[in-house]
Design an enzyme around this catalytic site. Structure first.
Site, short mmCIF file in Angstrom:
data_model
loop_
_atom_site.label_atom_id
_atom_site.label_comp_id
_atom_site.label_asym_id
_atom_site.label_seq_id
_atom_site.Cartn_x
_atom_site.Cartn_y
_atom_site.Cartn_z
N ASP A 7 36.01 37.86 41.58
CA ASP A 7 35.50 38.56 42.75
C ASP A 7 34.37 37.77 43.41
O ASP A 7 34.18 37.85 44.62
CB ASP A 7 35.02 39.96 42.37
CG ASP A 7 36.15 40.81 41.81
OD1 ASP A 7 37.22 40.84 42.45
OD2 ASP A 7 35.98 41.41 40.74
N SER A 22 44.89 38.30 36.45
CA SER A 22 45.36 39.40 37.30
C SER A 22 44.82 39.22 38.72
O SER A 22 43.85 38.49 38.94
CB SER A 22 44.87 40.73 36.74
OG SER A 22 45.26 40.87 35.38
N LYS A 79 34.12 39.86 37.63
CA LYS A 79 35.54 40.16 37.62
C LYS A 79 35.71 41.65 37.35
O LYS A 79 34.80 42.28 36.85
CB LYS A 79 36.27 39.33 36.56
CG LYS A 79 36.34 37.84 36.94
CD LYS A 79 36.97 36.99 35.84
CE LYS A 79 38.32 37.48 35.39
NZ LYS A 79 39.27 37.67 36.53
N GLY A 80 36.88 42.16 37.68
CA GLY A 80 37.15 43.57 37.41
C GLY A 80 37.34 44.43 38.64
O GLY A 80 37.49 45.64 38.53
N GLY A 81 37.35 43.78 39.82
CA GLY A 81 37.62 44.55 41.02
C GLY A 81 38.97 45.23 40.96
O GLY A 81 39.16 46.31 41.51
N GLU A 108 41.17 40.73 30.57
CA GLU A 108 40.89 39.41 31.13
C GLU A 108 39.86 38.67 30.29
O GLU A 108 39.99 37.46 30.03
CB GLU A 108 40.39 39.55 32.58
CG GLU A 108 41.47 39.96 33.55
CD GLU A 108 40.95 40.26 34.93
OE1 GLU A 108 41.76 40.31 35.87
OE2 GLU A 108 39.73 40.46 35.09
N THR A 117 45.37 36.30 43.82
CA THR A 117 45.39 34.84 43.75
C THR A 117 46.29 34.34 42.63
O THR A 117 46.93 33.28 42.75
CB THR A 117 43.97 34.29 43.56
OG1 THR A 117 43.10 34.92 44.50
CG2 THR A 117 43.91 32.78 43.79
N LYS A 144 34.54 33.38 47.86
CA LYS A 144 34.03 33.78 46.55
C LYS A 144 33.02 32.79 45.97
O LYS A 144 32.43 33.04 44.93
CB LYS A 144 35.20 33.94 45.57
CG LYS A 144 36.36 34.79 46.09
CD LYS A 144 35.97 36.21 46.32
CE LYS A 144 37.13 37.06 46.82
NZ LYS A 144 38.19 37.23 45.84
N ASP A 175 42.69 32.51 36.08
CA ASP A 175 42.40 33.86 36.55
C ASP A 175 41.62 33.79 37.85
O ASP A 175 40.99 32.78 38.17
CB ASP A 175 41.61 34.63 35.50
CG ASP A 175 41.84 36.12 35.55
OD1 ASP A 175 42.37 36.61 36.58
OD2 ASP A 175 41.50 36.81 34.57
#
Length: 238
Positions: free
Chosen positions: A91, A32, A101-103, A110, A35, A128, A88
């Site tokens: 962040d 997700s 991850k999870g922003g 995910e 990118t 990043k 994937d």
């Protein structure tokens, strides 16, 4: 780094990763975020040009729509519980390829997809790529929680690990952000980096926590794109 440079880096990383890791007859996890849009565009190009036979498994509503909109074959984990590769975004990614991850709020799905894949490939712009988590990403570690438990979880996180924890609020609706799974998200802003494997376990053991945005010992490769279109690649050790 300008917005144009950031977008160029994202696109370059996505194209390089897809070119190197997507093969015919693969079952592919689709991540997700912004990118991943470039990654799916490149996957669709290769399917059309090379007649690849792929099945794509989404990590979110957004990923599912990307797969459908690009006329790719949509599958589920019930049909394909073992994946060849997952691509994937992230962040932030540290020197050991531990990432936050999870922003975008899709961390649980995910992580499930990443855990089912033989290889997890991260794609991101060069911002990043850091030595230590918390260098450029200042919004903390996302943690998905059952709604009724968010307050006790907040207090337990701060009591056990320090830092500050806050419920993520929605920007275009009243109230908290609600995930694709119907849960809430807490963002834990840590005081300083630590042993991420132990911290992840500590968080997961708090009653009410569904999943964390710490991906430890999961990524195999990370691709970081520069504004000039060049791409740096890091490989997990061990």
């Amino acid at each position: 780094m300008s917005m144009d440079g950031i977008q160029a880096g994202k696109k370059a990383a996505a194209i390089e990763a897809v070119n190197n890791h997507i093969k015919d007859n693969y079952i592919v996890g689709i991540g997700s975020g912004t990118t991943v849009v470039s990654a799916v565009d490149r996957i669709a190009e290769r399917v059309k040009e090379e007649k690849l036979k792929l099945v794509c498994i989404p990590t979110s509503f957004q990923a599912k729509q990307l797969i459908i909109d690009n006329n790719l074959v949509l599958g589920t984990l019930e049909q394909y519980p073992e994946l060849d590769v997952a691509i994937d975004g992230a962040d932030e990614v540290d020197i050991d390829l531990v990432c936050i991850k999870g922003g975008g709020g899709c961390l649980t799905q995910e992580k499930i997809i990443a855990g089912c894949a033989r290889e997890l490939i991260l794609i991101a712009d060069a911002r990043k790529d850091v030595e230590t988590l918390g260098t450029t990403w200042t919004k903390g570690v996302p943690i998905e929680v059952v709604g009724m438990a968010y307050k006790p979880v907040l207090l337990q996180i701060m009591k056990t690990l320090g830092g500050t924890a806050q419920l993520r609020m929605a920007s275009k609706k009243m109230g908290p952000v609600v995930t694709d799974n119907g849960n809430f998200i807490i963002d834990w802003i840590f005081d300083k980096p630590g042993n991420w494997k132990d911290i992840n376990t500590t968080l997961q053991l708090i009653p009410g926590v569904v999943e964390t945005g710490l991906f430890v010992n999961m990524a195999k490769y990370a691709y970081f794109g520069q504004p000039d279109g060049s791409v740096g690649v890091k490989h997990a050790q061990g």
